[in-house]
Write an enzyme that holds these catalytic residues in place. Structure first.
Site, PDB file in Angstrom:
ATOM      1  N   GLN A  67     -89.827 -21.479   2.503  1.00 56.88           N
ATOM      2  CA  GLN A  67     -90.871 -21.032   3.716  1.00 56.88           C
ATOM      3  C   GLN A  67     -92.198 -21.218   3.493  1.00 56.88           C
ATOM      4  OE1 GLN A  67     -90.061 -16.934   5.616  1.00 56.88           O
ATOM      5  NE2 GLN A  67     -91.639 -16.298   4.039  1.00 56.88           N
ATOM      6  N   SER A  90     -97.620 -18.912   4.201  1.00 55.72           N
ATOM      7  CA  SER A  90     -99.023 -18.402   3.824  1.00 55.72           C
ATOM      8  C   SER A  90     -99.857 -19.532   3.624  1.00 55.72           C
ATOM      9  CB  SER A  90     -98.885 -17.438   2.575  1.00 55.72           C
ATOM     10  OG  SER A  90     -98.357 -16.443   3.044  1.00 55.72           O
ATOM     11  N   GLU A 137     -86.045 -11.258   8.156  1.00 57.80           N
ATOM     12  CA  GLU A 137     -86.336 -11.171   6.827  1.00 57.80           C
ATOM     13  C   GLU A 137     -86.304  -9.589   6.608  1.00 57.80           C
ATOM     14  OE1 GLU A 137     -89.461 -13.163   3.903  1.00 57.80           O
ATOM     15  OE2 GLU A 137     -89.910 -13.115   5.708  1.00 57.80           O
ATOM     16  N   ASN A 166     -96.609  -4.250   1.594  1.00 63.31           N
ATOM     17  CA  ASN A 166     -96.195  -2.790   2.254  1.00 63.31           C
ATOM     18  C   ASN A 166     -97.295  -1.982   2.944  1.00 63.31           C
ATOM     19  OD1 ASN A 166     -93.656  -3.376   0.949  1.00 63.31           O
ATOM     20  ND2 ASN A 166     -93.577  -1.614  -0.326  1.00 63.31           N
ATOM     21  N   GLU A 167     -98.483  -2.382   2.508  1.00 62.47           N
ATOM     22  CA  GLU A 167     -99.692  -1.792   3.345  1.00 62.47           C
ATOM     23  C   GLU A 167     -99.607  -2.095   4.734  1.00 62.47           C
ATOM     24  OE1 GLU A 167     -99.897  -3.345   0.577  1.00 62.47           O
ATOM     25  OE2 GLU A 167    -101.272  -2.325  -0.868  1.00 62.47           O
TER      26      GLU A 167
END
Lengths: 360, 392
Positions: free
Chosen positions: B127, B130, B245, B375-376
């Protein structure tokens, strides 16, 4: 394998929700909680109690061979969740979900209990239960009969008017506790031995699952109250709900609640053993976290008598202590894991043996 | 009766078939880590073995070499897979992210070109999302793909691309409209990583291995028919991928149930030495792994009945990533001083291997709360899209 509810089960829960939205509001709870004596308490609850009786739930879980509706625990779990959502003062879960089935079991062994069962099915009597050794019963003042035992391993039914009861005070003003001081010499009907032990075990398993379901409803309700308050309360020129510190706390409550939910529902399909203990722990933790977080989000208002949140929080605190509370339930799971009594691993999730697990 | 938690005869037969095949085919000795060159190739070979048994893409339709299994059957397959300690899937991102995306948005020609080679492990996919300045804020990405005849010319810098060091292909988002901003003007491209003008440089992870990479694009030319979906549609396709995902398929519950089982077994060996806090952690972890599995069965049943999965996928991602961390922390607490050992002459090798496995797993579990959307960000999504709180 199908882990979904049927349309009918959802509809039943929705109609209970609708009824309680109208007749079990925060203001209704407050009126009942602030009633000065039992008579005014009953008066404050009278309309709702009448409406509940009209729902036709009597004998829901009693086998149809004994005149009940013959439904299973999975048919009741969503109703128990609604009772929690509304912090319902009436012992719907304790009677319909737990005691009535126990009474039916007793009647199969001792026909003398049949008369009481008849009254229950007719909707004219309320039965509650307290396992031998448990002397404090919620809403005992509303009950006509009590299932208990004079000693371990006995299942007997008594007329509450013949019991020596003194009132006890709960942190939750709506639980209306009574303490049984003394049982009369002779019960109306009774059972002993293995049959009584198994009947109590099944009743406690149902009680664990339905208590967990109430805690699930309470957790969701307190989250909803906190969300509503956070959307309304402004500081620094904007609603406090826009703050990440507030959002993340509420997200954590949502996570705990939504991962307790499937455990409670799965436990309702086969109440008992380790899974019931797990359900009670998971839902209890979610409700505890929801209570603490909702109070925090409400700020000083959360610590005041004025906010209705207290009724839901107090119910959660009271219910999480039942059946020995987290300590006893956790030990049950832990012991089963430690002793290898529980088959574990990725392929054992729905193993019947693991569902039953080790009994205390 | 609703809530029927018993497997059908067909489901049980599937379980037996999977179990039998795995017993005969799973390598008896664990493969070397796929973050090494030799390990990567060994895992590629395992993908070919799986594919030969038609077990590589069980949920894919039969026309693409799959078995068309539904989600419950997939869960059964995964349970057996992890029960057998079968190798991790080196083509995870291809199988569960790119494959389903292509089936939904690809042309018939693209499906024919990519899917069989993906299924067989001939092509391993990474993938490519980013960028140095676009992590959680993915829409800030700047790498461009400018149309030139029947090619796109790529320029820019991607990073944190898992397994890209040895992978053959990448799928990712590129800015096809250089004047565009944020979510607009982005396109979804399949990029052969061995293309002139593309330089892949491994980045050493916490464990020292090059499990992820940065990718530099300098006038790299990619055929225009590698565009998935329409030009400018990239963001919505990428979000669909993100749904797969975080939704169900990135981390099947069986993985965590297996870890929880190993944790309980480790605890039993050392029960006499454990403090109550560690005991409690073990029990809590086992329960949470059960909760996650039950939640997945419930979601799978709902999806089979026609439901859909939305923002609640973020609940899953937070839950399993934090559970994985907690399980490994508990294991390290039980192992005590043994946990740090990488090798120990004179100590029985099995004991050291097991300790190393937990430490390796712990290091990897630290990445869980970060990858696939930190997770934020997941907690923001839960607060905003599940609970209805405003954006901050």
């Amino acid at each position: 394998m199908d882990f979904t509810f049927e349309e009918e089960q959802r509809l039943a829960a929705q109609s209970l929700r609708a009824l309680l939205d109208d007749h079990c509001t925060g203001a209704d709870l407050r009126r009942a909680a602030e009633a000065l004596d039992f008579e005014s308490y009953r008066a404050a609850c009278a309309t709702r109690a009448g409406k509940l009786a009209e729902l036709g739930l009597a004998g829901m879980l009693i086998p149809d061979s004994q005149g009940g509706l013959g439904l299973g625990p999975a048919d009741f779990v969503l109703l128990a969740e609604e009772a929690g959502w509304a912090a319902l003062p009436e012992p719907l879960v304790e009677s319909e979900g737990v005691a009535n089935v126990l009474l039916a079991e007793l009647t199969r062994h001792d026909a003398a209990a049949g008369e009481v069962l008849g009254e229950v099915l007719a909707g004219s009597a309320l039965v509650l239960c307290a396992p031998p050794g448990v002397d404090v019963v919620s809403s005992i003042g509303l009950a006509d009969y009590l299932l208990t035992g004079a000693h371990d391993g006995e299942l007997a039914v008594y007329r509450t008017s013949e019991l020596a009861i003194e009132s006890a005070t709960s942190v939750d003003p709506l639980r209306r506790l009574g303490r049984i001081r003394q049982l009369p010499g002779r019960p109306l009907a009774s059972l002993g031995g293995e049959a009584a032990r198994l009947a109590w075990q099944a009743a406690e398993a149902r009680s664990a699952v339905f208590t967990a379901a109430q805690l699930l409803g309470l957790a969701a309700r307190m989250t909803a109250l906190a969300v509503a308050y956070a959307l309304e309360r402004k500081q620094f020129g904007r609603v406090i709900a826009a703050n990440q510190a507030v959002k993340h706390q509420l997200a954590d409550v949502q996570i705990r609640t939504e991962f307790a939910r499937p455990v409670v529902y799965a436990a309702s399909a086969a109440p008992g053993g380790v899974r019931a203990a797990h359900a009670l722990i998971a839902a209890g933790d979610a409700a505890q976290l929801a209570a603490q977080t909702a109070i925090q989000v409400h700020g000083a208002m959360g610590y005041s008598w004025e906010v209705d949140l207290q009724f839901y929080a107090k119910r959660a605190w009271a219910l999480t202590g039942l059946q020995g509370g987290r300590t006893v339930q956790f030990r049950r799971v832990h012991t089963a894991l430690r002793d290898g009594a529980l088959p574990i691993g990725p392929d054992r999730l729905f193993d019947q043996v693991s569902l039953q697990g080790a009994q205390p | 009766m609703a809530i029927d938690l018993k497997y059908t005869a067909r489901q049980q037969a599937l379980r037996s078939e999977v179990r039998g095949w795995l017993a005969a085919n799973v390598p008896t000795k664990p493969l070397p880590s796929f973050d090494t060159e030799a390990g990567f190739e060994a895992h590629r070979q395992w993908e070919a073995t799986l594919n030969a048994g038609r077990w590589s893409m069980v949920t894919w339709p039969t026309e693409y070499g799959g078995r068309g299994l539904d989600l419950i059957e997939w869960l059964i397959f995964e349970e057996e897979y992890y029960r057998a300690d079968a190798p991790f899937r080196v083509n995870q991102n291809g199988v569960f992210l790119f494959g389903p995306t292509l089936m939904e948005y690809g042309t018939p020609e693209q499906k024919a070109r990519f899917l069989p080679r993906l299924a067989s492990g001939e092509d391993i996919w990474a993938q490519v999302w980013s960028e140095p300045q676009a992590g959680s804020d993915l829409a800030a990405l700047r790498t461009t793909a400018i149309r030139d005849g029947d090619e796109y010319v790529l320029n820019g810098h991607k990073i944190w691309s898992t397994r890209a060091v040895y992978a053959d292909w990448g799928f990712g988002l590129f800015r096809t409209d250089p004047t565009s901003e944020r979510h607009r003007g982005l396109s979804y491209l399949a990029v052969p990583l061995r293309t002139p003008g593309i330089r892949v440089r491994g980045i050493a992870q916490l464990d020292g291995k090059s499990g992820f990479a940065e990718i530099f694009f300098e006038d790299a030319r990619v055929p225009a028919n590698n565009l998935i979906g329409a030009e400018g549609q990239g963001w919505s396709i990428a979000m669909a991928t993100a749904g797969f995902e975080r939704g169900l398929m990135l981390r099947s519950p069986a993985r965590f149930q297996r870890t929880a089982q190993r944790l309980v077994e480790l605890y039993r060996l050392h029960a006499a030495d454990c403090d109550p806090g560690t005991e409690a952690a073990v029990t809590q972890c086992w329960m949470d792994a059960e909760s996650y599995a039950l939640a997945t069965y419930m979601t799978a049943s709902r999806l089979i009945a026609g439901g859909s999965i939305g923002a609640e996928a973020s609940l899953n991602k937070v839950f399993w990533s934090e559970l994985d961390l907690a399980m490994h922390r508990a294991a390290l607490a039980i192992l005590g001083a043994r946990a740090e050992l990488r090798e120990a002459p004179g100590v029985e090798s099995g004991a050291v291997d097991d300790a190393c496995r937990w430490m390796d797993g712990f290091l990897f579990s630290l990445a869980g709360p970060i990858y696939a959307g930190a997770n934020e960000i997941q907690r923001n999504i839960i607060a905003e899209r599940v609970l209805g709180l405003p954006k901050g």
